[in-house]
Every structure is written in structure tokens, then in C-alpha cells.
Motif scaffolding. Sequence first.
Motif, PDB file in Angstrom:
ATOM      1  N   TYR A 158       0.821  -1.213   0.000  1.00  0.00           N
ATOM      2  CA  TYR A 158       0.000   0.000   0.000  1.00  0.00           C
ATOM      3  C   TYR A 158       0.855   1.264   0.000  1.00  0.00           C
ATOM      4  O   TYR A 158       2.016   1.254   0.428  1.00  0.00           O
ATOM      5  CB  TYR A 158      -0.919   0.011   1.221  1.00  0.00           C
ATOM      6  CG  TYR A 158      -1.893  -1.151   1.278  1.00  0.00           C
ATOM      7  CD1 TYR A 158      -2.583  -1.560   0.141  1.00  0.00           C
ATOM      8  CD2 TYR A 158      -2.119  -1.827   2.470  1.00  0.00           C
ATOM      9  CE1 TYR A 158      -3.469  -2.620   0.188  1.00  0.00           C
ATOM     10  CE2 TYR A 158      -3.018  -2.892   2.532  1.00  0.00           C
ATOM     11  CZ  TYR A 158      -3.689  -3.290   1.385  1.00  0.00           C
ATOM     12  OH  TYR A 158      -4.565  -4.345   1.432  1.00  0.00           O
ATOM     13  N   VAL A 159       0.240   2.336  -0.465  1.00  0.00           N
ATOM     14  CA  VAL A 159       0.914   3.637  -0.494  1.00  0.00           C
ATOM     15  C   VAL A 159       0.746   4.284   0.882  1.00  0.00           C
ATOM     16  O   VAL A 159      -0.070   5.194   1.087  1.00  0.00           O
ATOM     17  CB  VAL A 159       0.333   4.532  -1.611  1.00  0.00           C
ATOM     18  CG1 VAL A 159       1.137   5.837  -1.716  1.00  0.00           C
ATOM     19  CG2 VAL A 159       0.348   3.798  -2.945  1.00  0.00           C
ATOM     20  N   THR A 160       1.497   3.764   1.830  1.00  0.00           N
ATOM     21  CA  THR A 160       1.497   4.278   3.192  1.00  0.00           C
ATOM     22  C   THR A 160       2.953   4.375   3.662  1.00  0.00           C
ATOM     23  O   THR A 160       3.871   3.992   2.938  1.00  0.00           O
ATOM     24  CB  THR A 160       0.692   3.367   4.135  1.00  0.00           C
ATOM     25  OG1 THR A 160       1.201   2.034   4.049  1.00  0.00           O
ATOM     26  CG2 THR A 160      -0.785   3.361   3.753  1.00  0.00           C
ATOM     27  N   THR A 161       3.148   4.841   4.867  1.00  0.00           N
ATOM     28  CA  THR A 161       4.506   5.108   5.341  1.00  0.00           C
ATOM     29  C   THR A 161       5.026   4.066   6.325  1.00  0.00           C
ATOM     30  O   THR A 161       6.135   4.213   6.837  1.00  0.00           O
ATOM     31  CB  THR A 161       4.548   6.491   6.032  1.00  0.00           C
ATOM     32  OG1 THR A 161       3.598   6.502   7.115  1.00  0.00           O
ATOM     33  CG2 THR A 161       4.208   7.598   5.058  1.00  0.00           C
ATOM     34  N   ASP A 162       4.277   3.015   6.592  1.00  0.00           N
ATOM     35  CA  ASP A 162       4.635   2.109   7.696  1.00  0.00           C
ATOM     36  C   ASP A 162       5.847   1.238   7.386  1.00  0.00           C
ATOM     37  O   ASP A 162       6.761   1.128   8.211  1.00  0.00           O
ATOM     38  CB  ASP A 162       3.425   1.258   8.058  1.00  0.00           C
ATOM     39  CG  ASP A 162       2.227   2.108   8.437  1.00  0.00           C
ATOM     40  OD1 ASP A 162       2.327   2.839   9.440  1.00  0.00           O
ATOM     41  OD2 ASP A 162       1.217   2.073   7.723  1.00  0.00           O
ATOM     42  N   VAL A 163       5.881   0.606   6.228  1.00  0.00           N
ATOM     43  CA  VAL A 163       7.049  -0.202   5.867  1.00  0.00           C
ATOM     44  C   VAL A 163       8.253   0.705   5.634  1.00  0.00           C
ATOM     45  O   VAL A 163       9.384   0.363   5.995  1.00  0.00           O
ATOM     46  CB  VAL A 163       6.745  -1.069   4.629  1.00  0.00           C
ATOM     47  CG1 VAL A 163       8.012  -1.746   4.113  1.00  0.00           C
ATOM     48  CG2 VAL A 163       5.700  -2.122   4.970  1.00  0.00           C
ATOM     49  N   ALA A 164       8.019   1.873   5.045  1.00  0.00           N
ATOM     50  CA  ALA A 164       9.108   2.833   4.859  1.00  0.00           C
ATOM     51  C   ALA A 164       9.703   3.248   6.206  1.00  0.00           C
ATOM     52  O   ALA A 164      10.921   3.387   6.344  1.00  0.00           O
ATOM     53  CB  ALA A 164       8.608   4.060   4.102  1.00  0.00           C
ATOM     54  N   ALA A 165       8.848   3.446   7.211  1.00  0.00           N
ATOM     55  CA  ALA A 165       9.336   3.794   8.547  1.00  0.00           C
ATOM     56  C   ALA A 165      10.167   2.661   9.132  1.00  0.00           C
ATOM     57  O   ALA A 165      11.236   2.888   9.727  1.00  0.00           O
ATOM     58  CB  ALA A 165       8.167   4.117   9.466  1.00  0.00           C
ATOM     59  N   ALA A 166       9.702   1.421   8.972  1.00  0.00           N
ATOM     60  CA  ALA A 166      10.466   0.269   9.457  1.00  0.00           C
ATOM     61  C   ALA A 166      11.816   0.190   8.759  1.00  0.00           C
ATOM     62  O   ALA A 166      12.846  -0.098   9.394  1.00  0.00           O
ATOM     63  CB  ALA A 166       9.671  -1.014   9.233  1.00  0.00           C
ATOM     64  N   HIS A 409       2.114   0.010  13.629  1.00  0.00           N
ATOM     65  CA  HIS A 409       2.892   1.034  14.322  1.00  0.00           C
ATOM     66  C   HIS A 409       4.073   0.458  15.102  1.00  0.00           C
ATOM     67  O   HIS A 409       4.967   1.207  15.493  1.00  0.00           O
ATOM     68  CB  HIS A 409       1.993   1.858  15.242  1.00  0.00           C
ATOM     69  CG  HIS A 409       1.210   2.899  14.501  1.00  0.00           C
ATOM     70  ND1 HIS A 409       0.471   3.881  15.116  1.00  0.00           N
ATOM     71  CD2 HIS A 409       1.039   3.100  13.171  1.00  0.00           C
ATOM     72  CE1 HIS A 409      -0.117   4.635  14.209  1.00  0.00           C
ATOM     73  NE2 HIS A 409       0.210   4.183  13.028  1.00  0.00           N
ATOM     74  N   VAL A 410       4.084  -0.860  15.356  1.00  0.00           N
ATOM     75  CA  VAL A 410       5.258  -1.470  15.981  1.00  0.00           C
ATOM     76  C   VAL A 410       6.048  -2.286  14.962  1.00  0.00           C
ATOM     77  O   VAL A 410       6.972  -3.019  15.319  1.00  0.00           O
ATOM     78  CB  VAL A 410       4.876  -2.347  17.194  1.00  0.00           C
ATOM     79  CG1 VAL A 410       4.391  -1.486  18.344  1.00  0.00           C
ATOM     80  CG2 VAL A 410       3.848  -3.401  16.829  1.00  0.00           C
ATOM     81  N   LEU A 411       5.727  -2.141  13.684  1.00  0.00           N
ATOM     82  CA  LEU A 411       6.436  -2.847  12.623  1.00  0.00           C
ATOM     83  C   LEU A 411       7.948  -2.599  12.638  1.00  0.00           C
ATOM     84  O   LEU A 411       8.714  -3.520  12.305  1.00  0.00           O
ATOM     85  CB  LEU A 411       5.835  -2.453  11.266  1.00  0.00           C
ATOM     86  CG  LEU A 411       6.061  -3.381  10.075  1.00  0.00           C
ATOM     87  CD1 LEU A 411       5.510  -4.762  10.332  1.00  0.00           C
ATOM     88  CD2 LEU A 411       5.434  -2.782   8.815  1.00  0.00           C
ATOM     89  N   PRO A 412       8.436  -1.404  12.993  1.00  0.00           N
ATOM     90  CA  PRO A 412       9.886  -1.192  13.009  1.00  0.00           C
ATOM     91  C   PRO A 412      10.659  -2.155  13.904  1.00  0.00           C
ATOM     92  O   PRO A 412      11.851  -2.389  13.671  1.00  0.00           O
ATOM     93  CB  PRO A 412      10.015   0.256  13.517  1.00  0.00           C
ATOM     94  CG  PRO A 412       8.758   0.921  13.066  1.00  0.00           C
ATOM     95  CD  PRO A 412       7.692  -0.140  13.214  1.00  0.00           C
ATOM     96  N   THR A 413      10.007  -2.727  14.905  1.00  0.00           N
ATOM     97  CA  THR A 413      10.722  -3.642  15.800  1.00  0.00           C
ATOM     98  C   THR A 413      10.805  -5.053  15.236  1.00  0.00           C
ATOM     99  O   THR A 413      11.629  -5.852  15.703  1.00  0.00           O
ATOM    100  CB  THR A 413      10.037  -3.706  17.181  1.00  0.00           C
ATOM    101  OG1 THR A 413       8.717  -4.271  17.049  1.00  0.00           O
ATOM    102  CG2 THR A 413       9.928  -2.327  17.806  1.00  0.00           C
ATOM    103  N   PHE A 414       9.990  -5.378  14.259  1.00  0.00           N
ATOM    104  CA  PHE A 414       9.919  -6.764  13.772  1.00  0.00           C
ATOM    105  C   PHE A 414      11.261  -7.294  13.270  1.00  0.00           C
ATOM    106  O   PHE A 414      11.654  -8.408  13.626  1.00  0.00           O
ATOM    107  CB  PHE A 414       8.846  -6.897  12.687  1.00  0.00           C
ATOM    108  CG  PHE A 414       7.430  -6.894  13.185  1.00  0.00           C
ATOM    109  CD1 PHE A 414       7.090  -6.302  14.395  1.00  0.00           C
ATOM    110  CD2 PHE A 414       6.414  -7.476  12.446  1.00  0.00           C
ATOM    111  CE1 PHE A 414       5.774  -6.292  14.851  1.00  0.00           C
ATOM    112  CE2 PHE A 414       5.106  -7.484  12.880  1.00  0.00           C
ATOM    113  CZ  PHE A 414       4.789  -6.888  14.087  1.00  0.00           C
TER     114      PHE A 414
END
Length: 607
Positions: A158-166, A409-414
Motif C-alpha cells: 500500500y501507499v502508506t509510510t509504515d514499511v518505509a518507517a520500518a 505502528h510497531v512494525l519497526p521492531t519486527f
Amino acid sequence: MKKNNIIAAVILLVMFGILFFSAKNDAATFDEIAHIGAGYTYLKYKDARLNPEHPPLAKDLAAFPLMFLDLNFDTFKPFWTNEDVHSRQWEAGRILLYESGNDPDQIIFWMRIPMMLLSILFGWLLYRWVKSIYGPAVGLLVLIFYAFSPTFIAHSRYVTTDVAAAFGFFIGIASFTRFLEKPTLKRTIVAGIALGVGLLFKFSLFLLVPIYGLLTLLWVFLEWRNGAYSESWREVFALIGKIILIGLVALALIYAVYLFHVWNYPQDQQLKDAEFVTRTYGLRPLVELDLTMIKNEYLRPLGQYLMGLLMVFERARGGNTTYFMGEVSASGWPSYFPTAYFLKETLAFHALTLLALFLALRKILKSRWSMDALFEWTKDNFVLAASLFFVIFYWAYSINSTLNIGVRHVLPTFPFIYLLVAREISSWLYIPSIDNPGNLIEWIRSLYESFVRPLPKVLLVVLVLLLMIISVFAAFPFYLSYYNEIVGMDNGHKYIVDSNYDWGQDLKRLRDLVERDPIFANEKIYLDYFGGGAPSYYLGSRFEPWWSARGLPPAGSYFAVSASTLRGAQGKAVGDITIKPQDSYWWLKDLEPITRAGKSIFIYQIP
């Protein structure tokens, strides 16, 4: 080495196939509307007036293919100068997609491709980084966890920022730990670029600033224990100077990117927008600083960045109304993220996590641990220690946050959890062999130790990994709605919705169902939809907007409602939240859906 790289490439190719084909029939999700319009106007017009609460880089990447399409978009319409900055972004996305004569599916398709490619790059760099430190076995195991994570698969499309943030957190922490180990000028510049890129992906990456500070203190302390700074603190000051340089490089990158994005953004409009956004904010000294920067021709790119950062601070403080386990609240729940993580990742991975925890605790209990031993372990395993610290730090911050709108929102820790689990599992599987056996007995013993003895362990881990992969393929294409076997995908909406289950992705599946199922032939669908799609575009005259307060639709008709809307209406209001009786869908409480569109849109026949 080449063989391991080929295996990694195949894993990522499989991941890309899952991403590509599972996203083909997903309608625009709720947040994509704001990001799509913003990304297009950033690159087309060099104007950052839309969606300032998110930095532009992910949206720029997504919108790049649109520069090769001949799209219609009129910036002379009232929405472009709408005083309400918040509603402006949603209007722009809707107009670009559905009200300008463009093909919305074409736009959505091309904007999602760069996000998928970013996730593949993420996986490749993650594998290479882990492999360079802990070897190919750990690298491949981490990559398998990553490539077959339902959460990463869901949000990489998706065109969102969550994976980009991770991705930003990953490159930020990976480059900074490498810098601490050997603070050369090259690694300093690389760490600065990584920090700048991360800060341009999402404002939550600002957490890297205190994280860098704490990791630096820990590193200096460990070096001091080993006598590195026993004679002079000059090296410490040199290290601090290089860390300041990292910040300056990041700041320069942010300035350059934002300079492009305010190039055609009229300064008076930028100031007007900032005054509107910050009019009720606390932290007035920072607000005044921001407005002063925007008034300065040379500082206004940084003023635009600071305004977005202030917007995020304010939103995090205010929370977001959402549904969780039968309740509706805007103040959050401490159990929200642990519950979402437990239910949204595969049971197979949780089993390996429990095994890794058991093995780690067994090592601790068998060892003679002391503070000196702990410090020595931390120094020898600084990357693992930094990963563990980041996971604890970020989860503590998230659990205490009132902004509970998705496990994303906690994806960066994965990735760092994957590393910790993979390292422990790989250590358990590894049995050193005898080098150069001198006789037949030693050769047989070496064969036994290397292949026969670890075989049950290997088979166990392989079986669990196969179960994980099978569960992911079985969920195709409903990855956003994925829940593990504890509750099952069909029941996930009873626990947590929004971007955990229903973000509007099933609207096109509702269209297909209405067109193909004979029971809906010549029938109008009464619809209450939550998401970024446009029912009027996909359903045309076949639908009529409906909501709870209108009461029952006509007898014998069909009513469709999004899971997020229904759960939010029927949940128990907590705190300051009030749900009016007429908005509670009281007339659906004794009815069961006759079918679903995808997983997230329930369809009822009205008696």
C-alpha cells in the motif's frame, strides 16, 4: 556465498509475487487517499501543502511512475486553498482518483509498485546486513521470517509510510552500530544519510535521536571498561563531534528535499496553513519558532518539516478513536499492541520465539552471570544488545501511547525481533565438527556430530517454518485481515479492526460479488463503507449510501457494512466517547450476515 544469495533472491522473488498478485483486487485503503494525492502534487507541482503530518519521501517514491502518465488534475478548484489543511488532503486524493476522468485503478497500481520494490530492497539489505555479522544461516532465517510475515506482506502493498518507517529505523540503527564500531569518515557520512532518509520517511523516526544518544553512552561505557579512554577523553570528544556531523548530514538532506517541496508553495499560503494547523497547539515556543522559520525565505523548508513534527506530537497526545476487544476509546489500552502482535503474526513464528526465549534463559541459568559478564557479553554482542534495547524502548513507548490504530505502528521492531530469534535458533542448531579427522573413527564421529545429531532439531525447525509458510499462502489474498489460528481470520473483526482487519480494501470484491452472484441481480445495495475507495465509481447506481440512524433499509433488500464501521458502532463506549443509540446499528444485532465481500464487508438481507 553465491548459493546463499541465490536462495535469498528466490525468497524475495516469492515475496514479490505474493505482494503483486494479492494487491491486484484491493481497493484504495483509507490512508492511501491522502498519500496518493499528496505524492502526485509534490512531484508535479513542487508544492507540499497536502498531508504535511508525514514527510514526503515515501510518497515521492510511490508517485514517481505517475510522472509518466497523462493525468488530469485541476489545482484551481476550491480544495487547493481550503483553509482546513486536514480535509484538503482527502479532497485532493478523491478528486485525483475519482473525479477528474482518470483511471483510479491504474494510478493505484503504479503507485503501489515502488512500495513493493522498497520492501524487496528492505529484505535484501536486512539479509546482507545480518549475513555480514552472523553468517548466511542466520541471514536466511531472518529473511524467511521477514518475507513470510503477514504483517509485512499486508503493508508492503500500500501507499502508506509504515514499511518505509520500518526500513528507516533499520538502516538508521544498522548504520549507527557500524559507525560506533569503526567511526571512519565514510561510515559517518553513511550514517548521516541513513538518518536523513529515515527522518524523511516518517516523523516517528525522530525517536532515533534519543536512541542514538543512549547507544552512544552504552558504547563509550563499554569501551571505557576495556581501557579505551583511560589516558584521555579526546577520543570521546572526537566521537561526539562525528555524531554531530551525522546530525548535520541528516539536516542537510532534509533541507534539500524540503527545499524542492516548497519551491512552488507560496510563502504566504505556507504561513497561513501553519497558523491554522498550530493555532490550538501547546509547546508555544516551538510553534513560534516554526512560524518564524516559515517567514524566513531560507529557513522555510525546515519550518515545513518542524510543522509536520509538531502535528505528530499533537496527534500522539490526543489519541485516535478506535475499537478494541469490544470497547471504543480514544485513550488507548496498554494491552493493545501486545494483543495485536500475538494475534497478527503466525503461530509458527511465536513457537520459534518461545523456543528462542527458552534457549536464552537456559544459557543464562547455566552460566555464571555477573555484571562483569553482562558487560562483556554486551561488548562482544553489541548488535544483539542494540537490537534488544531498541525493541524494549520502542515497545515501551508504543504501549504507553494513546495512538492505537494498528499493529503496523510497531512494525519497526519486527526485523530486530527476527534477528534475536534467528540468532538463538541458529546457535542451537549449530554443532561444530572435528577438523581434519585423523582416522575412520574420528571421521564417523565428525559425520555424526555434523549431520546425524542435529537432524531432529533441524527437522523440527524446518517443519515449523513450513507451517508458517503454508499459513501465509493459505491467507492469500487477504493479508490485511490476517489473524492467526488462535481466533481465525473470519473472527478477527471481533478483536481489533481498522488497519488490522478492515481498511476499505474489499470494495472491489463487493463490486465483483454484486455483479456475479445471481442473488444480487437487479438489486440495489445499501452500503455503509469505510475506506479509500469510491462506491459511486465501482458500484454506480447499484448502491445507495446508508447509515445506522436511517434505520432499516427496505424489507428484502441487501445491506452491506464495513467491519470497522460496525464494530465501532456496536462497541462499548469508554471514557469520553459517546455512541448515540441511533448510531449503534441496533437493528442489526439479531441478524447474521448472509455472505461477505472479501473478509471485511458484511452483507445482510433485511427481513
